[in-house]
Motif scaffolding. Sequence first.
Motif, PDB file in Angstrom:
ATOM      1  N   ALA A  87      32.194  34.504  41.767  1.00 30.45           N
ATOM      2  CA  ALA A  87      31.546  35.609  41.045  1.00 30.45           C
ATOM      3  C   ALA A  87      32.188  35.744  39.667  1.00 30.45           C
ATOM      4  O   ALA A  87      33.366  35.437  39.490  1.00 30.45           O
ATOM      5  CB  ALA A  87      31.719  36.906  41.820  1.00 30.45           C
ATOM      6  N   CYS A  88      31.402  36.185  38.692  1.00 27.89           N
ATOM      7  CA  CYS A  88      31.968  36.375  37.345  1.00 27.89           C
ATOM      8  C   CYS A  88      31.201  37.468  36.611  1.00 27.89           C
ATOM      9  O   CYS A  88      30.097  37.839  36.996  1.00 27.89           O
ATOM     10  CB  CYS A  88      31.903  35.066  36.555  1.00 27.89           C
ATOM     11  SG  CYS A  88      30.242  34.597  36.105  1.00 27.89           S
ATOM     12  N   GLY A  89      31.830  37.962  35.545  1.00 29.70           N
ATOM     13  CA  GLY A  89      31.162  38.890  34.632  1.00 29.70           C
ATOM     14  C   GLY A  89      30.627  38.115  33.445  1.00 29.70           C
ATOM     15  O   GLY A  89      31.102  37.018  33.152  1.00 29.70           O
ATOM     16  N   SER A  90      29.634  38.683  32.743  1.00 26.47           N
ATOM     17  CA  SER A  90      28.999  37.978  31.620  1.00 26.47           C
ATOM     18  C   SER A  90      29.369  38.634  30.284  1.00 26.47           C
ATOM     19  O   SER A  90      29.399  39.859  30.173  1.00 26.47           O
ATOM     20  CB  SER A  90      27.484  38.015  31.788  1.00 26.47           C
ATOM     21  OG  SER A  90      26.847  37.671  30.577  1.00 26.47           O
ATOM     22  N   GLN A 164      42.651  44.249  38.502  1.00 23.38           N
ATOM     23  CA  GLN A 164      41.832  45.213  37.759  1.00 23.38           C
ATOM     24  C   GLN A 164      40.878  44.455  36.834  1.00 23.38           C
ATOM     25  O   GLN A 164      41.185  43.368  36.380  1.00 23.38           O
ATOM     26  CB  GLN A 164      42.729  46.126  36.902  1.00 23.38           C
ATOM     27  CG  GLN A 164      43.796  46.873  37.681  1.00 23.38           C
ATOM     28  CD  GLN A 164      45.048  46.035  37.940  1.00 23.38           C
ATOM     29  OE1 GLN A 164      45.154  44.884  37.532  1.00 23.38           O
ATOM     30  NE2 GLN A 164      45.999  46.615  38.645  1.00 23.38           N
ATOM     31  N   PHE A 165      39.734  45.061  36.528  1.00 31.44           N
ATOM     32  CA  PHE A 165      38.834  44.461  35.540  1.00 31.44           C
ATOM     33  C   PHE A 165      39.396  44.717  34.138  1.00 31.44           C
ATOM     34  O   PHE A 165      40.354  45.472  33.962  1.00 31.44           O
ATOM     35  CB  PHE A 165      37.424  45.055  35.687  1.00 31.44           C
ATOM     36  CG  PHE A 165      36.776  44.715  37.013  1.00 31.44           C
ATOM     37  CD1 PHE A 165      36.440  43.400  37.304  1.00 31.44           C
ATOM     38  CD2 PHE A 165      36.515  45.691  37.965  1.00 31.44           C
ATOM     39  CE1 PHE A 165      35.858  43.072  38.526  1.00 31.44           C
ATOM     40  CE2 PHE A 165      35.936  45.368  39.189  1.00 31.44           C
ATOM     41  CZ  PHE A 165      35.606  44.058  39.469  1.00 31.44           C
ATOM     42  N   SER A 166      38.800  44.074  33.117  1.00 37.73           N
ATOM     43  CA  SER A 166      39.347  44.192  31.755  1.00 37.73           C
ATOM     44  C   SER A 166      39.083  45.557  31.139  1.00 37.73           C
ATOM     45  O   SER A 166      38.121  46.233  31.488  1.00 37.73           O
ATOM     46  CB  SER A 166      38.711  43.180  30.798  1.00 37.73           C
ATOM     47  OG  SER A 166      37.925  42.270  31.426  1.00 37.73           O
ATOM     48  N   ILE A 183      33.642  35.770  32.607  1.00 37.16           N
ATOM     49  CA  ILE A 183      35.016  36.116  32.986  1.00 37.16           C
ATOM     50  C   ILE A 183      35.131  36.195  34.506  1.00 37.16           C
ATOM     51  O   ILE A 183      34.228  36.715  35.171  1.00 37.16           O
ATOM     52  CB  ILE A 183      35.450  37.443  32.311  1.00 37.16           C
ATOM     53  CG1 ILE A 183      36.900  37.781  32.685  1.00 37.16           C
ATOM     54  CG2 ILE A 183      34.518  38.610  32.672  1.00 37.16           C
ATOM     55  CD1 ILE A 183      37.518  38.862  31.791  1.00 37.16           C
ATOM     56  N   GLY A 184      36.212  35.657  35.018  1.00 43.27           N
ATOM     57  CA  GLY A 184      36.461  35.726  36.456  1.00 43.27           C
ATOM     58  C   GLY A 184      37.952  35.667  36.716  1.00 43.27           C
ATOM     59  O   GLY A 184      38.754  35.587  35.781  1.00 43.27           O
ATOM     60  N   MET A 185      38.322  35.691  37.987  1.00 44.91           N
ATOM     61  CA  MET A 185      39.753  35.779  38.330  1.00 44.91           C
ATOM     62  C   MET A 185      40.266  34.586  39.122  1.00 44.91           C
ATOM     63  O   MET A 185      41.438  34.587  39.506  1.00 44.91           O
ATOM     64  CB  MET A 185      40.011  37.063  39.128  1.00 44.91           C
ATOM     65  CG  MET A 185      39.646  38.342  38.402  1.00 44.91           C
ATOM     66  SD  MET A 185      40.011  39.806  39.376  1.00 44.91           S
ATOM     67  CE  MET A 185      39.207  41.084  38.392  1.00 44.91           C
ATOM     68  N   ILE A 207      26.801  35.169  38.107  1.00 42.25           N
ATOM     69  CA  ILE A 207      27.007  36.404  37.330  1.00 42.25           C
ATOM     70  C   ILE A 207      26.646  37.636  38.166  1.00 42.25           C
ATOM     71  O   ILE A 207      25.563  37.719  38.747  1.00 42.25           O
ATOM     72  CB  ILE A 207      26.164  36.372  36.042  1.00 42.25           C
ATOM     73  CG1 ILE A 207      26.608  35.173  35.189  1.00 42.25           C
ATOM     74  CG2 ILE A 207      26.315  37.676  35.264  1.00 42.25           C
ATOM     75  CD1 ILE A 207      25.744  34.933  33.980  1.00 42.25           C
ATOM     76  N   THR A 208      27.580  38.584  38.185  1.00 45.03           N
ATOM     77  CA  THR A 208      27.329  39.819  38.931  1.00 45.03           C
ATOM     78  C   THR A 208      27.222  41.039  38.012  1.00 45.03           C
ATOM     79  O   THR A 208      26.720  42.083  38.432  1.00 45.03           O
ATOM     80  CB  THR A 208      28.466  40.098  39.942  1.00 45.03           C
ATOM     81  OG1 THR A 208      29.711  40.027  39.247  1.00 45.03           O
ATOM     82  CG2 THR A 208      28.473  39.103  41.084  1.00 45.03           C
ATOM     83  N   ASP A 209      27.707  40.936  36.758  1.00 42.78           N
ATOM     84  CA  ASP A 209      27.808  42.142  35.911  1.00 42.78           C
ATOM     85  C   ASP A 209      28.033  41.734  34.454  1.00 42.78           C
ATOM     86  O   ASP A 209      28.264  40.570  34.163  1.00 42.78           O
ATOM     87  CB  ASP A 209      29.001  43.006  36.368  1.00 42.78           C
ATOM     88  CG  ASP A 209      30.294  42.198  36.360  1.00 42.78           C
ATOM     89  OD1 ASP A 209      30.615  41.601  37.400  1.00 42.78           O
ATOM     90  OD2 ASP A 209      30.947  42.092  35.298  1.00 42.78           O
ATOM     91  N   TYR A 210      27.996  42.731  33.550  1.00 44.11           N
ATOM     92  CA  TYR A 210      28.235  42.482  32.116  1.00 44.11           C
ATOM     93  C   TYR A 210      29.652  42.883  31.702  1.00 44.11           C
ATOM     94  O   TYR A 210      29.872  43.244  30.548  1.00 44.11           O
ATOM     95  CB  TYR A 210      27.216  43.250  31.282  1.00 44.11           C
ATOM     96  CG  TYR A 210      25.878  42.532  31.135  1.00 44.11           C
ATOM     97  CD1 TYR A 210      25.774  41.357  30.387  1.00 44.11           C
ATOM     98  CD2 TYR A 210      24.720  43.044  31.711  1.00 44.11           C
ATOM     99  CE1 TYR A 210      24.555  40.709  30.227  1.00 44.11           C
ATOM    100  CE2 TYR A 210      23.497  42.397  31.562  1.00 44.11           C
ATOM    101  CZ  TYR A 210      23.427  41.237  30.811  1.00 44.11           C
ATOM    102  OH  TYR A 210      22.221  40.590  30.650  1.00 44.11           O
ATOM    103  N   ASP A 211      30.612  42.800  32.585  1.00 43.00           N
ATOM    104  CA  ASP A 211      31.976  43.224  32.273  1.00 43.00           C
ATOM    105  C   ASP A 211      31.894  44.604  31.603  1.00 43.00           C
ATOM    106  O   ASP A 211      31.012  45.386  31.956  1.00 43.00           O
ATOM    107  CB  ASP A 211      32.705  42.155  31.429  1.00 43.00           C
ATOM    108  CG  ASP A 211      34.213  42.265  31.585  1.00 43.00           C
ATOM    109  OD1 ASP A 211      34.686  42.378  32.735  1.00 43.00           O
ATOM    110  OD2 ASP A 211      34.928  42.280  30.573  1.00 43.00           O
ATOM    111  N   SER A 212      32.800  44.908  30.657  1.00 40.04           N
ATOM    112  CA  SER A 212      32.770  46.287  30.138  1.00 40.04           C
ATOM    113  C   SER A 212      32.277  46.408  28.696  1.00 40.04           C
ATOM    114  O   SER A 212      32.192  47.502  28.164  1.00 40.04           O
ATOM    115  CB  SER A 212      34.155  46.921  30.276  1.00 40.04           C
ATOM    116  OG  SER A 212      35.127  46.083  29.722  1.00 40.04           O
TER     117      SER A 212
END
Length: 272
Positions: A87-90, A164-166, A183-185, A207-212
């Motif tokens: 999983a990752c953020g976009s 934690q997320f960014s 972005i991922g971990m 992709i699961t989300d748009y990060d912050s």
Amino acid sequence: MARMIGVIGGSGVYDIDGLEDAKWQAIETPWGTPSDEVLTGTLNGVAMAFLPRHGRGHVHSPSTVPYRANIDALKRLGVTDVVSVSACGSFREELAPGDFVVVDQFIDRTFAREKSFFGTGCVAHVSVAHPTCPRLSAACLAAGREAGVTMHDGGTYLAMEGPQFSSLAESKLYREVWGCDVIGMTNMPEAKLAREAELCYASVAMITDYDSWHPDHGAVEITDIIATLTGNADKARSLITLLAAKLGAHEPCADGCDRALEYAIMTAPEKR
Ligand code: ADE
């Protein structure tokens, strides 16, 4: 040598469909116990090994995943090609939740993980200038497209330590200044270790989300991620089912992933 595909499943992907002669095998390695037992079997005539990165029940955080044991366990089973699913953020508007990116570059910002099989006693420096295998990545792209997934070819993955997320400032830095796409971990040090183990490696980032950073989406919430993950996991399983047929017979890697150590070891043979 026969081809064997090793799939490392990320959050939401804890098994794969349709394996013949499926069995969960416990593997021990000099680097410790892998995240879980490895599910082995055959899919469309191709040998497969599946390892849930976080363990069934999701018991390992990104920092405590035993990356070295995982790669070594797959190598010991005879895996030639490792496909990471995670999983990752976009960081890009056009890379939307539900889409998959076959990433080809990484920026490694992890700092609390063992990153090499080499150290005191045997020193080696492999190149990770091109950390993923083009042929395996192309097969993942084709399998995903055939499975009906919106696939993106190439991208830079920022590997963060987590859990934690960014922060908003970090998210903007990675996106605007460093030019990262997702972005991922977990893909680091996994990709580096696969190279040291002379395994072809490709990474399918779901992709699961748009990060912050995204003004319309606010902070990342794990509940939103889980909602997208469920759909992503089904698509990932379809991609894996179609992958075997895309690869054909095993041959020496055209890009040399399977010979990465040929000129990499510094320690004299009598000292190893
Ligand atoms: N995994 C899924 N979404 C993520 C994000 N936004 N940051 C880091 N890892 C993630």
